[in-house]
Design an enzyme around this catalytic site. Structure first.
Site, PDB file in Angstrom:
ATOM      1  CG  ASN A 189     -14.815 -23.991  -3.446  1.00 49.40           C
ATOM      2  OD1 ASN A 189     -15.874 -24.454  -3.869  1.00 49.40           O
ATOM      3  ND2 ASN A 189     -14.188 -23.007  -4.038  1.00 49.40           N
TER       4      ASN A 189
ATOM      5  CD  GLN B 118     -12.215 -27.094  -0.187  1.00 52.53           C
ATOM      6  OE1 GLN B 118     -11.816 -27.253   0.972  1.00 52.53           O
ATOM      7  NE2 GLN B 118     -11.509 -26.408  -1.074  1.00 52.53           N
TER       8      GLN B 118
ATOM      9  CB  CYS C  47     -10.598  -7.052  -6.875  1.00 52.59           C
ATOM     10  SG  CYS C  47     -10.960  -5.518  -7.692  1.00 52.59           S
TER      11      CYS C  47
HETATM   12  C1  LIG Z   1     -14.338 -28.026  -4.577  1.00 44.50           C
HETATM   13  C2  LIG Z   1     -13.067 -28.074  -5.344  1.00 44.50           C
HETATM   14  N1  LIG Z   1     -12.986 -28.806  -6.462  1.00 44.50           N
HETATM   15  C3  LIG Z   1     -11.853 -28.891  -7.187  1.00 44.50           C
HETATM   16  C4  LIG Z   1     -10.724 -28.204  -6.826  1.00 44.50           C
HETATM   17  C5  LIG Z   1      -9.517 -28.294  -7.700  1.00 44.50           C
HETATM   18  O1  LIG Z   1      -8.536 -29.128  -7.175  1.00 44.50           O
HETATM   19  P1  LIG Z   1      -7.073 -29.125  -7.783  1.00 44.50           P
HETATM   20  O2  LIG Z   1      -6.472 -27.825  -7.397  1.00 44.50           O
HETATM   21  O3  LIG Z   1      -6.363 -30.278  -7.143  1.00 44.50           O
HETATM   22  O4  LIG Z   1      -7.196 -29.292  -9.243  1.00 44.50           O
HETATM   23  C6  LIG Z   1     -10.760 -27.420  -5.668  1.00 44.50           C
HETATM   24  C7  LIG Z   1      -9.557 -26.654  -5.258  1.00 44.50           C
HETATM   25  O5  LIG Z   1      -9.540 -25.442  -5.207  1.00 44.50           O
HETATM   26  C8  LIG Z   1     -11.957 -27.339  -4.917  1.00 44.50           C
HETATM   27  O6  LIG Z   1     -12.037 -26.574  -3.822  1.00 44.50           O
END
Ligand SMILES: Cc1ncc(COP(=O)(O)O)c(C=O)c1O
Ligand code: FES
Lengths: 298, 402
Positions: free
Chosen positions: B151, B179, B325
């Site tokens: 992400n 992602q 931060c």
């Molecule tokens: C790689 C990854 N996994 C899991 C999540 C979590 O998803 P959710 O916000 O639908 O619980 C995110 C979201 O930020 C993500 O980027």
């Protein structure tokens, strides 16, 4: 994004006194690149009067670190060194109309930079005496080091006790797991507390210390009560609250909680903490109640 | 001044067609899909259609392999906890150091509960070492969970190859593809991936809807027990409006897949080139030649990310940062630290993540806005002088308790 006050925003977007100060004679460098905050405070002090004529800063850090630095330079200008040293981190935060709990360390860094710069001017070496740990309780801005110190010093065993002493854990409860880990860690390191440790005394009702041989006179009792209130006052004042004795009726001690403490979700926990201290000081079981609970005179 | 949204890896705007499809499910089609009457069966049909749309985007063999959940996090937790519960003789989880907290926080907790967790390390570009991975595969491993794309940097992991390797040893393989889904083509029926998590709000569907793909035949234990919804694999009355919205979003993602990898990618590249060519002492992080088409993550040295974001925000530009931060912790992003990015750069990382809604004009405005912001903050930094970084930054500024 953080809930920054308008004052913080203003000092971040238009920082005062930033950049090097040519003829600085007191420089304090504090912070840690690891944590993402580092501050150089430069002072120009008039040797005859000890008055701070000018102050500049350079900061590597977030919005509130830059705003705290900027605020600090404004606050110290025109002050003598001794006056400047009286500035607390809470003063810096107040000047900015408050900082989010996660950001209070920015104001701490400001105060430390000030101490370091003044020490540097005076030809002394400043050493950092406080250690900052990971923020455990966000509701009350309490970090791991503080919890560990209090747990160790007072032999605490439960989350409830930690809440009484530090407030940590008295809000949303999301930090309870973290507090339990600290309790477990301290417990494991207590001498003689290996596998054969005796079962801990029921923590919710801390054992009252042996009552003093002689029963306290009412004057002695009130004196002791006042002493206890005096000892908790700084903690409450830090949060803009205060406490005062209202009345003593037998085993019931009534207090006025003022300012930020009254009505806040911590009222019960605060009273609980005071009560525990009272029990220890008086050597008898007493109840601490808010003055609003005082029986109305018939 | 129209705001510019470049934080699509955090969340995306719902596509108007998604919203439109959802609305009747708050009003006339409010029924419970489990009911026998007409109110319910309308909804039941809509859920079936949506399941098919998700199945198509993932290239799943059967629509029954799609389990609707409440979010990506729930799908992740369900997958890992299910694998451990269903195979009590196996006590080990393999994952990576750069996973999302949805996986890492769970794994840290599992460790405290007595499970063994191996986190694969990454190199400077965020790539894992396949040989290290191979050496860890044994019959104590209950599940491998490796994200499809990161992400923060967009770096893509070779999950298809890793799933083959796990499968050959009889080990379950899960991927957090939150992602990746909608940004790169996925064809699960031709892989050995057993479970996959996705989250609606990353692909222009609403927040609070997710999917766990569960390969037919894969052993499973539900996280939520109760009614027979999702064939008992995820109890709780279906979030029908969001499921319908997710279905439409998946169909749109299929239609826009090529655009994502041409137009959006070109915009991303334009932005990155524009910034790198104008600003000194900054560099892109991650595996630049093997990443999501919409993501670029640049480390601006000697300044701090939150300060950059606040100034960008003032210009109406939304991005995100890996600085300590912004996360409320004391350490900068675990992903940046895992790649060995020095602290002076890790705190100043900014992620720009685009979507098909962004335009060239927006990108050009960002290219113009960022350099003065960087210069302004560097002027404030004790690690920086008029002439550039302090000759030896660490020596020029060595604060107490560093
Ligand atoms: C790689 C990854 N996994 C899991 C999540 C979590 O998803 P959710 O916000 O639908 O619980 C995110 C979201 O930020 C993500 O980027
Ligand atoms: S974080 Fe400690 S009570 Fe909320």
């Amino acid at each position: 994004m953080w809930e920054y006050s308008d004052k913080v925003r203003e000092h971040f977007f238009q920082p005062r006194n930033s950049g090097p100060l040519e003829d600085a004679n007191g420089i304090g460098d504090v912070g840690s690149i690891q944590c993402g905050d580092a501050l150089r405070l430069m002072l120009k002090v008039e040797p005859e009067t000890d008055i701070i004529l000018d102050a500049h800063f350079q900061t590597f850090g977030c919005g509130s670190a830059i705003a705290s630095s900027s605020a600090l330079t404004e606050m110290v200008k025109g002050k003598t060194l001794d006056e400047a040293l009286k500035i607390s981190n809470q003063d810096i935060a107040d000047f900015l109309d408050g900082l989010p709990p996660e950001k209070m360390h920015c104001s701490v860094m400001g105060r430390e930079a000030l101490q370091a710069a003044i020490a540097n001017y005076r030809g002394e070496v400043w050493s950092d005496d406080h250690e900052e740990g990971a923020l455990i309780c966000k509701c009350f801005a309490i970090d791991a080091v503080m919890i560990e110190d209090v747990v160790t010093a007072n032999n605490l065993n439960t989350v409830e006790e930690v809440t009484f002493y530090t407030k940590a854990g008295g809000g949303c409860a999301s930090c309870h797991e973290g507090i339990e880990e600290i309790l477990a860690k301290v417990k494991a390191s207590r001498p003689g507390m290996g596998e054969t440790s005796p079962p801990a005394a029921c923590p919710a009702t801390p054992e009252a210390p042996k009552p003093p041989a002689k029963k306290l006179s009412i004057v002695e009792k009130i004196k002791k009560i006042e002493e206890v209130l005096e000892s908790v006052r700084p903690m409450l004042q830090r949060d803009h609250g205060d406490v005062e004795l209202a009345d003593v009726q037998g085993k019931k001690i009534y207090v006025h909680l003022k300012g930020a403490c009254s009505g806040c979700m911590m009222e019960a926990a605060t009273l609980g903490g005071i009560q525990q201290k009272m029990i220890e000081a008086l050597g008898e079981l007493v109840q601490v109640l808010p003055s609003s609970h005082m029986p109305v005179e018939a | 001044m129209e705001p510019i949204y470049l934080d699509n890896n955090a969340t995306t705007r719902c596509d108007p067609a998604v919203v439109e499809a959802m609305l009747p499910f708050f009003t006339e089609h409010f029924g419970n899909a489990s009911s026998i009457h007409a109110f319910g069966s309308e909804v039941g049909k809509a859920l079936k259609k949506a399941r098919g749309q998700v199945q198509a985007l993932l290239g799943a063999e059967h629509d029954s392999e799609i389990i609707f959940t409440s979010c990506g996090t729930e799908s992740d937790s369900t997958a890992i906890l299910s694998a451990l519960k269903a195979q009590p003789e196996r006590n080990t989880v393999i994952t990576t150091v750069v996973e999302h907290p949805a996986i890492l926080t769970l794994c840290d907790w599992l460790e405290k509960e007595g499970y063994i967790v191996h986190k694969l390390k990454v190199d400077k570009k965020g790539r894992i070492d396949i040989d290290e991975y191979k050496s860890l595969l044994n019959d104590r491993v209950a599940i491998v969970s490796v994200m499809w794309a990161n992400n923060e940097t967009g770096t893509i992991f070779p999950v298809e190859q890793m799933a083959e390797l796990a499968s050959a040893k009889g080990i379950m393989f899960h991927t957090d593809a939150v992602q990746a889904v909608g940004k790169i083509p996925i064809d699960l029926k031709n892989t050995k991936i057993d479970m996959l998590s996705l989250s609606g709000h990353k692909l222009h569907a609403p927040k609070g809807i997710g999917v766990l793909y569960l390969r037919r035949g894969c052993r499973f234990r539900p996280l939520l027990r109760g009614g027979h919804q999702e064939r008992g694999r995820r109890a709780g009355t279906e979030n029908s409006a969001s499921i319908v919205g997710l279905g439409v979003a998946c169909e749109l993602a299929m239609q826009h897949m090529a655009e994502e990898n041409t137009t959006v990618k070109a915009l991303r590249d334009r932005l990155e080139k524009g910034l790198l060519s104008q600003i000194t002492h900054c560099f892109p992080t991650g595996d630049v030649s093997n990443r999501l088409p919409n993501t670029c993550n640049i480390a601006f040295e000697y300044i701090e990310g939150e300060a950059i974001l606040l100034l960008l925000n003032k210009m109406g530009i939304a991005g995100s940062s890996g600085s300590a931060c912004t996360s409320g912790s004391l350490e900068p992003s675990h992903v940046m630290r895992a790649m060995g990015i020095p602290y002076t750069a890790a705190h100043g990382t900014i992620r720009f993540s685009l979507s098909r809604y962004n335009t060239e004009a927006e990108v050009d405005r960002v290219i113009e806005a960022v350099p003065p912001i960087i210069a302004q903050l560097r002027k404030l930094s004790p690690y920086w002088t008029d002439k550039g970084p302090a000759a030896s930054p660490e020596a020029a500024f060595a604060p107490t308790y560093a």
